[in-house]
Structure formats: structure tokens, C-alpha cells
Scaffold this active site. Structure first.
Site, PDB file in Angstrom:
ATOM      1  N   GLY A  10       0.841  -1.200   0.000  1.00 41.79           N
ATOM      2  CA  GLY A  10       0.000   0.000   0.000  1.00 41.79           C
ATOM      3  C   GLY A  10       0.875   1.249   0.000  1.00 41.79           C
ATOM      4  O   GLY A  10       1.932   1.260   0.626  1.00 41.79           O
ATOM      5  N   GLU A 103       5.206  -5.272   5.793  1.00 40.21           N
ATOM      6  CA  GLU A 103       5.519  -6.618   6.276  1.00 40.21           C
ATOM      7  C   GLU A 103       5.732  -7.608   5.137  1.00 40.21           C
ATOM      8  O   GLU A 103       6.724  -8.332   5.098  1.00 40.21           O
ATOM      9  CB  GLU A 103       4.322  -7.103   7.113  1.00 40.21           C
ATOM     10  CG  GLU A 103       4.618  -7.309   8.551  1.00 40.21           C
ATOM     11  CD  GLU A 103       5.193  -8.681   8.801  1.00 40.21           C
ATOM     12  OE1 GLU A 103       4.484  -9.672   8.612  1.00 40.21           O
ATOM     13  OE2 GLU A 103       6.363  -8.753   9.199  1.00 40.21           O
ATOM     14  N   ASP A 127       0.441   1.820   9.151  1.00 38.97           N
ATOM     15  CA  ASP A 127      -0.036   1.080  10.331  1.00 38.97           C
ATOM     16  C   ASP A 127       1.003   1.047  11.460  1.00 38.97           C
ATOM     17  O   ASP A 127       0.657   0.769  12.605  1.00 38.97           O
ATOM     18  CB  ASP A 127      -0.386  -0.361   9.950  1.00 38.97           C
ATOM     19  CG  ASP A 127      -1.659  -0.452   9.127  1.00 38.97           C
ATOM     20  OD1 ASP A 127      -2.276   0.598   8.873  1.00 38.97           O
ATOM     21  OD2 ASP A 127      -2.041  -1.570   8.753  1.00 38.97           O
ATOM     22  N   ARG A 162     -24.646  13.067  19.994  1.00 42.01           N
ATOM     23  CA  ARG A 162     -24.603  11.747  19.360  1.00 42.01           C
ATOM     24  C   ARG A 162     -23.365  10.954  19.764  1.00 42.01           C
ATOM     25  O   ARG A 162     -22.385  11.513  20.260  1.00 42.01           O
ATOM     26  CB  ARG A 162     -24.521  11.922  17.830  1.00 42.01           C
ATOM     27  CG  ARG A 162     -25.843  12.245  17.198  1.00 42.01           C
ATOM     28  CD  ARG A 162     -25.650  12.523  15.716  1.00 42.01           C
ATOM     29  NE  ARG A 162     -26.928  12.657  15.045  1.00 42.01           N
ATOM     30  CZ  ARG A 162     -27.111  13.279  13.892  1.00 42.01           C
ATOM     31  NH1 ARG A 162     -26.087  13.848  13.282  1.00 42.01           N
ATOM     32  NH2 ARG A 162     -28.295  13.337  13.344  1.00 42.01           N
ATOM     33  N   ARG A 275      -4.070   7.684   3.877  1.00 44.20           N
ATOM     34  CA  ARG A 275      -2.819   7.386   3.168  1.00 44.20           C
ATOM     35  C   ARG A 275      -2.485   8.428   2.118  1.00 44.20           C
ATOM     36  O   ARG A 275      -1.414   8.380   1.517  1.00 44.20           O
ATOM     37  CB  ARG A 275      -2.954   6.026   2.461  1.00 44.20           C
ATOM     38  CG  ARG A 275      -2.807   4.884   3.385  1.00 44.20           C
ATOM     39  CD  ARG A 275      -2.427   3.569   2.787  1.00 44.20           C
ATOM     40  NE  ARG A 275      -2.710   3.296   1.415  1.00 44.20           N
ATOM     41  CZ  ARG A 275      -3.172   2.127   0.974  1.00 44.20           C
ATOM     42  NH1 ARG A 275      -3.457   1.163   1.843  1.00 44.20           N
ATOM     43  NH2 ARG A 275      -3.341   1.901  -0.296  1.00 44.20           N
TER      44      ARG A 275
END
Ligand code: F6P
Length: 356
Positions: A10, A103, A127, A162, A275
Site C-alpha cells: 500500500g 511486512e 499502520d 450523538r 494514506r
């Protein structure tokens, strides 16, 4: 030296800073040449490449994404993948390949090293879950984007009293959730590290809203799960590379909370906005440091290494050691998170009042 470079997995803000750093160090300082493979290992497999020089990298430091393009393709997905990697080295007279990725990409680097290829890894992921590096570039940018969104959501949540559920990325770990939850003042943050009890969660929300003037922001990592018996989550779809497509817990959770508490609930999924766009200063600097350090590791033929941030310094670690397990959220941060959530009777925080 002739160095091949690629960006895999990604995309992530700061990738271009790594490319620029590697190219500047190679060309200006170390009299070396860089070939960029397009779309990660797909470029190596198909010999799709361009020469990267200082001119090509002009102006890319603040650019999000990657000028090389990316994909989740990798050599071990092809029967003749290793042969094609060998061909790429030979065809371009490469002395090294620097692979920038998450990874999955670091696993590939590790396996290529085992197979005798001269490779260096650069860890990348918003991440922030790669082991043996304190941080990956892109993470701080993602946290800032989420924090800005949470800041905005406070005013609308409070106007309507809310519950607003904010779903952020984090497949296996809750680094983005915890950091943005703490920075944005979320009432509750849910991570994959700690499956949550939906009844207890609702009790906390109800206690908080009883006074009528509260709203509740809940940050949930896309990989967070209820404890068994909580509620059903449908099996995720699978992408073309066999990865689960996560996302969706936010809307299910908002529905469950509204159904169980009667408090109006909505959800916002930040998705790929996290991203996109320009990297924050920290990620530009970390990316630059990683790019330069990767070239220096290659020049010293220190193959099979991954550059890493450790105690604020750039060091090298064996990539094989980095891929064994993911880096989870530090228990101290999880404890801090627990301290800031609405109290209910039975909480173990002596000295703090129970909200009633
Ligand atoms: O690896 C980073 C990550 O942002 C995950 O948190 C997320 O699940 C995944 O990428 C989504 O990637 P894509 O939709 O590009 O396959």
C-alpha cells in the site's frame, strides 16, 4: 554501484522522500546510479523501469504516494519469479536492490536474501506495525489526518449529543487508533490488541450520556473485534492478491450502539484519506534518513538488512528478525487509553471518580 529500487504494498506518505534521499545520496555523495522499477516487483518481473536521478526527484519531497507506482505483486507469486529477478540484476548490471515496503515486502526481502540476492529493506506502513523499528514513515501523517478529522467531528457530535464512531486503519494493530484517539480526545478507542465487550462499552456510553450534555467519539481500528458472543461481523471480501479487505466495523458498531442504548449514533470511515496527500515533516525526515541509510548499507554490502529507527537513531537490523511478528501497541499506551475512557463501577483506577 548500480542500485535498483522499488516501492511495494500500500502506498504511504513519505515514499518519495525515501526515493529522493536514496537518489541524492547515490548520485551526489557516492557516485552511484539508481534504477527505479515501476509498480513494485511487477516492474522487476516485466522489466518496467526508469532511471532515477536528482532531476527526476526534484520537487517530490512533499508529494504523497510514490512516483514509481506500487502493487502487491511479488516474485514468489510467480513460478519463474526468482529467475526473473536474476535476469533484472543481470540486464541492468545491478549490485543491489532496495525494496521499500511493509511486512509482506520485508518477507520478500528476507527470502531473496536467503536465496543469495543482494537486497536491503526499508520498512514502510502507515499502520506502524513492523517490528524492530520504533516508527515507520507515513504513520505520523496518518495520525495527523485522523486527529484533524476527530477535531472536526467533536463539534457536530456535541451539537447533536450523538455517538460518533470513527473507523481508522490498522489491520492487526491499533497504533493509528490509539495515537489519534489520544490526540483527538476520543472518549473510547478500540484496538485489535484488546477485543472489546459490547455490553461494557454501551454501559460506559450510557453513563456518559446520562447527564444529557455529552457526546461520545469512539475511534475504532478496522481490525478491532468484539469479544466472542458480542455481535456478528461478516467475513471480509478478498482482494486480487488474497488479502482480506477490511473496513466495516465502524458502521456495524454504530448500529449496535444505537440499537442497544437508544442514543443516536453515526459513523465516519476515514479509509484511504489516511494514506493520501503530503507527508508531515517528521515523515519526510524519517523517509530521507531511511533512503540515505539504505544506500549506505548497500555500499557496505550489508545484505539482508532492514534500516530501522531505534532510540532515535537509524540502525540496521536483520530483516529476517523483523518479519517474525508484528509490533503491537505498547501496553503502557493501552493503559493510558483505558484511563481516559468513561468510568463505570468496577474499573480499576483508584482515586478516580465513577461517572454516575
Ligand atoms: O497496510 C496499510 C493499510 O493501510 C491497512 O491498514 C489497510 O487495511 C490496507 O492498507 C488497505 O490497503 P488497500 O485497500 O490498498 O489494499
Amino acid at each position: 554501484m548500480r542500485i535498483g529500487i522499488l516501492t511495494g504494498g500500500g502506498d504511504c506518505p513519505g515514499l518519495n522522500a525515501v526515493l529522493r534521499g536514496a537518489v541524492r545520496a547515490s548520485e551526489v555523495t557516492y557516485d552511484s546510479t539508481v534504477i527505479g522499477f515501476r509498480n513494485a516487483w511487477a516492474g522487476v518481473m516485466q522489466d518496467d523501469y526508469e532511471t532515477l536521478d536528482v532531476d527526476r526527484c526534484r520537487g517530490i519531497l512533499p508529494l504523497g504516494g510514490t512516483i514509481l507506482g506500487t502493487s502487491r505483486d511479488q516474485p514468489f507469486a510467480h513460478e519463474d519469479g526468482l529467475k526473473r529477478v536474476r535476469k533484472a540484476y543481470d540486464r541492468h548490471g545491478l549490485d543491489a536492490i532496495i525494496a521499500i515496503g511493509g511486512e509482506g515486502s520485508m518477507h520478500v526481502v528476507s527470502r531473496l536474501h536467503e536465496n543469495g540476492f543482494p537486497v536491503i529493506g526499508v520498512p514502510k506502513t502507515i499502520d506502524n506495525d513492523i517490528s524492530l523499528t520504533e516508527m515507520t514513515f507515513g504513520f505520523q501523517t496518518a495520525v495527523q489526518i485522523c486527529t484533524d478529522a476527530i477535531d472536526r467531528l467533536h463539534t457536530t457530535a456535541e451539537s447533536h449529543h450523538r455517538v460518533l464512531v470513527v473507523e481508522v486503519m490498522g489491520r492487526h494493530v491499533g497504533h493509528i487508533a490509539i495515537w489519534s484517539g489520544l490526540a483527538g480526545g476520543a472518549a473510547i478507542t478500540l484496538t485489535p490488541e484488546e477485543p472489546f465487550d459490547i455490553d461494557e462499552l454501551c454501559e460506559r456510553i450510557v453513563g456518559r450520556h446520562r447527564k444529557g450534555r455529552f457526546a461520545t467519539i469512539i475511534v475504532v481500528a478496522e481490525g478491532a473485534l468484539p469479544k466472542p458472543g458480542g455481535f456478528e461481523i461478516p467475513e471480509p471480501d478478498i482482494d486480487i492478491y488474497g488479502h482480506k479487505i477490511l473496513g466495516g466495523i465502524g458502521s456495524i458498531l454504530a448500529r449496535e450502539i444505537q440499537g442497544r442504548t437508544g442514543i443516536e449514533s453515526r459513523m465516519t470511515a476515514l479509509g484511504h484519506i489516511q494514506r493520501g496527500g503530503s507527508p508531515v515533516a517528521f515523515d519526510r525526515v524519517l523517509g530521507t534518513r531511511f533512503g540515505v541509510a539504505a544506500v549506505e548499507a548497500a555500499l557496505e554490502s550489508d545484505w539482508g538488512q532492514m534500516v530501522a529507527l531505534r532510540s532515535g537513531r537509524i540502525e540496521r537490523v536483520a530483516v529476517a528478525d523483523a518479519v517474525g511478528s508484528l509490533k503491537m501497541v505498547d501496553p503502557d499506551l493501552l493503559r493510558l487509553n483505558a484511563m481516559f475512557q468513561p468510568r463505570i463501577p468496577g474499573d480499576e483506577h483508584p482515586g478516580l471518580p465513577v461517572e454516575d
